[in-house]
Design a protein around this motif. Structure first.
Motif, PDB file in Angstrom:
ATOM      1  N   ASP A 288       0.840  -1.192   0.000  1.00  0.00           N
ATOM      2  CA  ASP A 288       0.000   0.000   0.000  1.00  0.00           C
ATOM      3  C   ASP A 288       0.875   1.242   0.000  1.00  0.00           C
ATOM      4  OD1 ASP A 288      -2.070   1.747   0.238  1.00  0.00           O
ATOM      5  OD2 ASP A 288      -2.169   1.578   2.430  1.00  0.00           O
ATOM      6  N   ALA A 289       0.589   2.144  -0.911  1.00  0.00           N
ATOM      7  CA  ALA A 289       1.347   3.398  -0.996  1.00  0.00           C
ATOM      8  C   ALA A 289       0.691   4.492  -0.176  1.00  0.00           C
ATOM      9  CB  ALA A 289       1.475   3.833  -2.443  1.00  0.00           C
ATOM     10  N   GLY A 290      -0.357   4.185   0.594  1.00  0.00           N
ATOM     11  CA  GLY A 290      -0.982   5.197   1.429  1.00  0.00           C
ATOM     12  C   GLY A 290      -2.307   5.650   0.868  1.00  0.00           C
ATOM     13  N   ARG A 291      -2.902   6.597   1.602  1.00  0.00           N
ATOM     14  CA  ARG A 291      -4.195   7.138   1.219  1.00  0.00           C
ATOM     15  C   ARG A 291      -4.090   8.640   1.114  1.00  0.00           C
ATOM     16  NH1 ARG A 291      -7.178   5.126   6.145  1.00  0.00           N
ATOM     17  NH2 ARG A 291      -5.053   5.390   6.891  1.00  0.00           N
ATOM     18  N   TRP A 292      -4.866   9.182   0.183  1.00  0.00           N
ATOM     19  CA  TRP A 292      -4.879  10.622  -0.028  1.00  0.00           C
ATOM     20  C   TRP A 292      -6.308  11.110   0.105  1.00  0.00           C
ATOM     21  CZ3 TRP A 292      -1.614   7.286  -2.194  1.00  0.00           C
ATOM     22  CH2 TRP A 292      -0.256   7.634  -2.295  1.00  0.00           C
ATOM     23  N   LEU A 293      -6.509  12.145   0.851  1.00  0.00           N
ATOM     24  CA  LEU A 293      -7.843  12.730   0.981  1.00  0.00           C
ATOM     25  C   LEU A 293      -8.174  13.499  -0.296  1.00  0.00           C
ATOM     26  CD1 LEU A 293     -10.319  13.333   2.767  1.00  0.00           C
ATOM     27  CD2 LEU A 293      -9.144  15.431   3.478  1.00  0.00           C
ATOM     28  N   LEU A 294      -9.290  13.093  -0.915  1.00  0.00           N
ATOM     29  CA  LEU A 294      -9.726  13.771  -2.133  1.00  0.00           C
ATOM     30  C   LEU A 294     -10.740  14.866  -1.847  1.00  0.00           C
ATOM     31  CD1 LEU A 294     -10.166  10.935  -4.766  1.00  0.00           C
ATOM     32  CD2 LEU A 294      -8.569  12.826  -4.858  1.00  0.00           C
ATOM     33  N   ALA A 295     -11.733  14.571  -1.018  1.00  0.00           N
ATOM     34  CA  ALA A 295     -12.797  15.539  -0.759  1.00  0.00           C
ATOM     35  C   ALA A 295     -13.468  15.181   0.552  1.00  0.00           C
ATOM     36  CB  ALA A 295     -13.826  15.541  -1.888  1.00  0.00           C
ATOM     37  N   ILE A 296     -14.032  16.194   1.193  1.00  0.00           N
ATOM     38  CA  ILE A 296     -14.782  15.991   2.421  1.00  0.00           C
ATOM     39  C   ILE A 296     -15.908  17.007   2.453  1.00  0.00           C
ATOM     40  CG2 ILE A 296     -13.381  17.569   3.829  1.00  0.00           C
ATOM     41  CD1 ILE A 296     -13.712  15.505   6.126  1.00  0.00           C
ATOM     42  N   GLY A 297     -17.053  16.598   2.919  1.00  0.00           N
ATOM     43  CA  GLY A 297     -18.163  17.531   2.969  1.00  0.00           C
ATOM     44  C   GLY A 297     -19.456  16.843   3.298  1.00  0.00           C
ATOM     45  N   GLU A 298     -20.481  17.647   3.461  1.00  0.00           N
ATOM     46  CA  GLU A 298     -21.812  17.125   3.718  1.00  0.00           C
ATOM     47  C   GLU A 298     -22.427  16.648   2.407  1.00  0.00           C
ATOM     48  OE1 GLU A 298     -24.043  19.639   6.803  1.00  0.00           O
ATOM     49  OE2 GLU A 298     -22.698  21.043   5.811  1.00  0.00           O
ATOM     50  N   PRO A 299     -23.303  15.660   2.478  1.00  0.00           N
ATOM     51  CA  PRO A 299     -23.944  15.199   1.233  1.00  0.00           C
ATOM     52  C   PRO A 299     -24.651  16.314   0.484  1.00  0.00           C
ATOM     53  CG  PRO A 299     -24.299  13.617   2.994  1.00  0.00           C
ATOM     54  CD  PRO A 299     -23.630  14.802   3.634  1.00  0.00           C
ATOM     55  N   GLY A 300     -25.304  17.216   1.200  1.00  0.00           N
ATOM     56  CA  GLY A 300     -25.994  18.300   0.507  1.00  0.00           C
ATOM     57  C   GLY A 300     -25.050  19.183  -0.271  1.00  0.00           C
ATOM     58  N   VAL A 301     -23.888  19.511   0.357  1.00  0.00           N
ATOM     59  CA  VAL A 301     -22.911  20.353  -0.337  1.00  0.00           C
ATOM     60  C   VAL A 301     -22.296  19.597  -1.511  1.00  0.00           C
ATOM     61  CG1 VAL A 301     -20.770  21.645  -0.058  1.00  0.00           C
ATOM     62  CG2 VAL A 301     -22.462  21.641   1.773  1.00  0.00           C
TER      63      VAL A 301
END
Length: 935
Positions: free
Chosen positions: A361-374
């Motif tokens: 595993d080369a790790g994880r990268w955060l792509l996006a975060i938010g509320e479902p509505g947004v």
């Protein structure tokens, strides 16, 4: 209580029964927005006077709660600012229900309570008619209402300013902020400025609330990651942008947004552009305040980034039963990471699949975060941008009004609507100048999703539609602004358009409508209607803005197509007026023709059949370089010049030389005149003269493709002609060739547009396909043209002119010729021979004028010409007499004086015959006359 008369102090006027009948003078004194509101109130059946005794009250919903939370600090600040001022601030929801009330002076509360203007009161136009809150909520635009412009008597002493409050992300109207005061205290510009400033502050707080929740979710995410990293070895990773191509990164980001908008966590595989596969892991995140969202991470196995050997549970779209189980994160450079904190009730995460052999595993990268509505809003924004991009690429590809309308209807389904229709007046379809759209419209284009429930009940393409007053489409055309009907079942005007039809459409499930006028360059071209049925959500404010933007762009394309249609029709009418409307009567050939204008604009192609002396005929085909009016006008001038020079019986090469000089002078005149027009750089021409007596044809060409010779047995030949230069180069010699044309053979003249179409811009292939098409024996010229019709498009890329002429031969029994010596004593014998021939042909009635003409012409040839001298009589559709000699001296018709001994013979010939003339040959000249046959 009845409404009073015109109030001078307010500068407005009482509704007075909503101005029925002869109220034109009074209507002129009422502002347009107020007059429109009064008309709406009349349509809704709202009575003038006092509002209902029991106004509608309802508990504010969730959207209203969020609006109140965002607006209260702004209202608190506004209340302090208005302290001591006789002004009241009202906050309402999108349905004009009062939510908050703030006053500048406490004594105003008693009066407002007496008027029932308290939270829960419905200020909608449907309840109390025209007012600042209800009118602004209904029109979605700022509303300014003064004094007796209010429909309710109880509000007639107030001046009100209502400004809609919009969601900063969706553009949807959430409510209205209204400032009201006594008429005597009104300061209209100041009130409008204060209200707009407060609305902007509320919108900013709504936006700040959204970003604050996202920041809280992000902080929770990173706290979880830091705790996980503390339990394992640390490490650094390269940025995701360095590991992926930009296109792949965009693919992952768009898929991550879709995962957030779905509101369901879970893994998903994404195929990258180079065939590799990445895995997106969606994790539920919840902060300490209970705000729940989704964090989407990218898992990129090292090495080949190939598809995981172990199937990922729940990959793809989650099922309807809820979110699938989530795999735990594999260990990476940041250490083994525990699952993110899940919201209450989430499924526990099972163990992660083992890495494939040879990879880690080369790790994880955060792509996006938010509320479902947004996330849903971000996804919809992306889809709207894609729709605008698709419209720019797919709509307006041709300069055809109908095709452009069809492209518009096709591109918005299903991205924006389930059914779309474009209705245009007949004037626009014909390319004429648009007039006020007050007549019937023709449904020009319509497109719906497969199985759209109302397809059979909608107006069909080609139907004429007369819009009833009050329909959304009629209101859009009248106001020039888009109209949204979120619930079609409540749109009385739309239902009244055609109750049986609209009732069936509503029963089929069509529930929402947007009507947008087609406006371009200040003119109205028609209206576009968007319907929804399959998607349960109605059209919203951002849908209305998107539809308006899309239609405004397409309107320019439709107007361009309309203008092109008009100019094309004008140029085509000019060109057709310059082309021969019918072929002249002659006996040398049987002819048929075709002309197809180019789809991008008429050009300068032309053809002609010109009768010549001696039963001969000239066949012409030409092509002026360029398109449009300049090319058509130049073509007309060249065709006229060819006809004039043919009347002079000039030789083929001489005519081409004169045309070349004419084109050079036209170009010179254009350079010395006005600049900016389309430049005509030259032309091509093929000129052929066929003699039915000798069955020989003399041809010359100037930059034009050679003709086809179709022999009676179906053999097709392309005679080798000297390749003369195009017209307009100047100073270049032209050569001719003579070929034999047996009786029944056909000469086919054409322009290069035919070869371009048949050969797909390969001239050799075009000639071969033309050979195969023409190689059918026994075909008449009209049948040959019909055979080629099957190979020709309706609107070719270039003009196509086609002329097919089947040769006839003059019967040898109708030809009589004598070789004469230069002796005047031969004239009596010639007269006797001519008399005998006329008797044999049954033309005794022409004996006297023919003897006189032959005597005069033969005598002139003997006295003024030189040997060899020849006399020839031809019986065709006319009786032709020709006398040739070896001299090039031309006879001259003149009026002889009384004292002159000669000069009257040629005058007598001209009087006794129908036509006469002179043509020159390589060895001298020929003087000819024509006489009509008896009967």
């Amino acid at each position: 209580m009845a409404v009073g008369p015109h109030d001078v102090t307010t500068g407005s006027e009482a509704p007075d029964g909503l101005l029925p009948g002869g109220g034109a003078d009074r209507r002129a004194m009422v502002r347009a927005p107020i007059l429109a509101s009064w008309r709406r109130c009349r349509t809704l059946g709202v009575a003038e006077g006092t509002p209902p005794d029991d106004p509608h009250r309802a508990v504010p919903d969730g959207d209203a709660d969020s609006l109140v939370r965002a607006a209260r600090p702004v209202l608190d600040s506004l209340e302090e600012r208005l302290s001591g001022v006789r002004v009241t601030a009202f906050l309402s929801d999108e349905r004009a229900r009062l939510l908050e009330r703030r006053v500048g002076m406490p004594f105003l509360n008693r009066r407002l309570d007496a008027l029932r203007l308290a939270p829960g009161f419905s200020a909608a136009e449907q309840a109390i008619g025209t007012n600042g809150i209800g009118t602004a909520a209904l029109t979605r635009q700022p509303a300014f209402v003064r004094g007796r412009e209010h429909l309710a008597d109880c509000l007639s002493g107030l001046s009100c300013v209502g400004v809609p409050i919009r969601d900063p992300l969706t553009g949807r109207v959430l409510g209205v902020l209204d400032l009201s005061c006594e008429l005597a205290d009104a300061n209209d510009p100041h009130m409008i400025g204060v209200a707009m400033q407060a609305v902007r502050a509320i919108g900013q707080r709504l936006l700040d609330g959204t970003t604050a929740r996202e920041r809280s979710l992000l902080e929770t995410y990173w706290k979880t990651r830091r705790r996980a990293a503390a339990r394992g070895p640390g490490g650094t990773r390269a940025p995701l942008a360095e590991l992926l191509a930009p296109r792949d990164l965009r693919l992952l980001e768009e898929r991550a947004t879709a995962m957030i908008s779905s509101g369901r966590a879970g893994p998903a595989e994404v195929a990258l552009t180079d065939g590799r596969t990445a895995v997106l892991l969606g994790r539920p995140v919840e902060d300490a305040d209970g705000i729940a969202g989704i964090a989407v991470e990218a898992l990129l196995p090292s090495g080949d980034l190939r598809r995981l050997d172990t199937p990922v549970p729940g990959a793809g779209h989650p099922g309807p039963g809820g979110p699938p189980p989530l795999p735990a994160m594999a260990a990476g450079p940041s250490g083994p990471t525990a699952p993110l904190r899940a919201a209450a009730g989430r499924h526990p995460a099972p163990p992660a699949p083992a890495p494939a052999p040879g990879t880690q595993d080369a790790g994880r990268w955060l792509l996006a975060i938010g509320e479902p509505g947004v996330g849903r809003l971000a996804l919809r924004a992306r889809q709207r941008l894609d729709l605008l991009f698709d419209a720019g690429a797919c709509v307006g590809t041709t300069l055809d009004v109908t095709r452009t309308a069809e492209e518009l209807a096709g591109v918005v389904v299903p991205q924006l609507a389930d059914f779309a229709a474009v209705d245009l007046p007949a004037a626009v379809l014909l390319g004429e100048e648009p007039v006020p759209v007050d007549g019937p419209l023709r449904r020009t284009a319509a497109h719906g999703i497969p199985g759209f429930p109302g397809t059979s009940d909608m107006y069909q393409v080609g139907d004429l539609i007369t819009l009833a007053p009050g329909t959304p489409q009629a209101r859009a055309l009248e106001s020039g602004r888009p109209v949204r009907e979120a619930v079609l079942g409540e749109a009385a005007g739309w239902i009244a358009q055609d109750p049986p039809r609209t009732g069936k459409i509503l029963d089929a499930g069509v529930h929402s409508l947007i009507a947008v006028p087609l406006l371009a360059r200040g003119t109205t071209l028609g209206v576009v209607s968007f319907y929804r049925s399959e998607r349960p959500e109605p059209f919203e404010e951002d849908d209305l803005a998107l539809a308006a933007e899309l239609v405004s762009r397409v309107a320019v394309s439709i107007d361009n197509a309309r203008r092109f249609t008009r100019e094309h029709a004008v140029a085509l009418a000019l060109q057709r007026s310059l082309l021969p409307r019918g072929l002249p009567a002659q006996q040398a050939v049987e002819a048929a023709h075709r002309y197809l204008p180019a789809r991008s604009g008429v050009g300068g192609d032309w053809f002609d059949v010109i009768p010549l002396s001696g039963s001969r005929v000239a066949l012409v085909a030409g092509d002026v370089v360029g398109h449009g009016l300049p090319a058509a006008a130049t073509m007309g001038r060249l065709r006229t010049a060819v006809q004039n020079m043919s009347a002079l019986d000039l030789a083929v090469d001489e005519i081409l030389t004169q045309l070349d000089d004419l084109v050079c002078r036209l170009d010179l005149d254009r350079e010395e005149g006005e600049h900016g027009g389309e430049e005509i750089v030259g032309a091509s021409c093929l000129y052929a003269v066929y003699d039915p007596v000798t069955q020989r044809c003399t041809l010359g060409r100037a930059g034009h493709p050679p003709p086809a010779l179709v022999l009676p047995d179906g053999t097709v030949e392309f005679p080798e002609l000297p390749p003369g230069p195009p017209l307009g180069l100047g100073g270049q010699p032209f050569e001719t060739a003579e070929i034999e044309v047996p009786e029944g053979s056909s000469l086919v003249l054409y322009t290069d547009g035919l070869l371009q179409h048949l050969g797909r811009r390969d001239p050799d292939l075009g000639l071969e396909r033309l050979r195969r098409a023409l190689g059918r024996p026994g075909r008449t010229p009209e049948q040959t043209c019909r055979d080629l019709d099957d190979l020709l498009p309706g609107h070719p890329a270039d003009d196509i002119a086609l002329l097919v002429a089947r040769a006839r031969a003059l019967d040898a029994r109708h030809v009589a010729a004598w070789d004469l010596p230069a002796d005047p004593a031969v004239v009596p014998r010639v007269r006797a021979d001519v008399t005998a021939v006329l008797a044999d042909w049954g033309l005794e009635e022409l004996q006297f004028p023919t003897e006189l003409a032959v005597s005069e012409l033969v005598t002139n040839a003997i006295r003024h010409g030189s040997e060899p001298i020849t006399l020839r009589l031809l019986r065709d559709s006319k009786l032709i007499c020709e006398v040739s000699d070896g001299s090039s001296t031309a006879p001259h018709l003149r009026r002889a004086r009384i004292t002159d001994e000669g000069g009257r013979g040629l005058f007598l010939v001209a009087q006794l015959t129908q036509r006469w003339g002179t043509r020159y040959t390589g060895s001298g000249k020929v003087i000819w006359t024509e006489q009509p046959l008896p009967g």
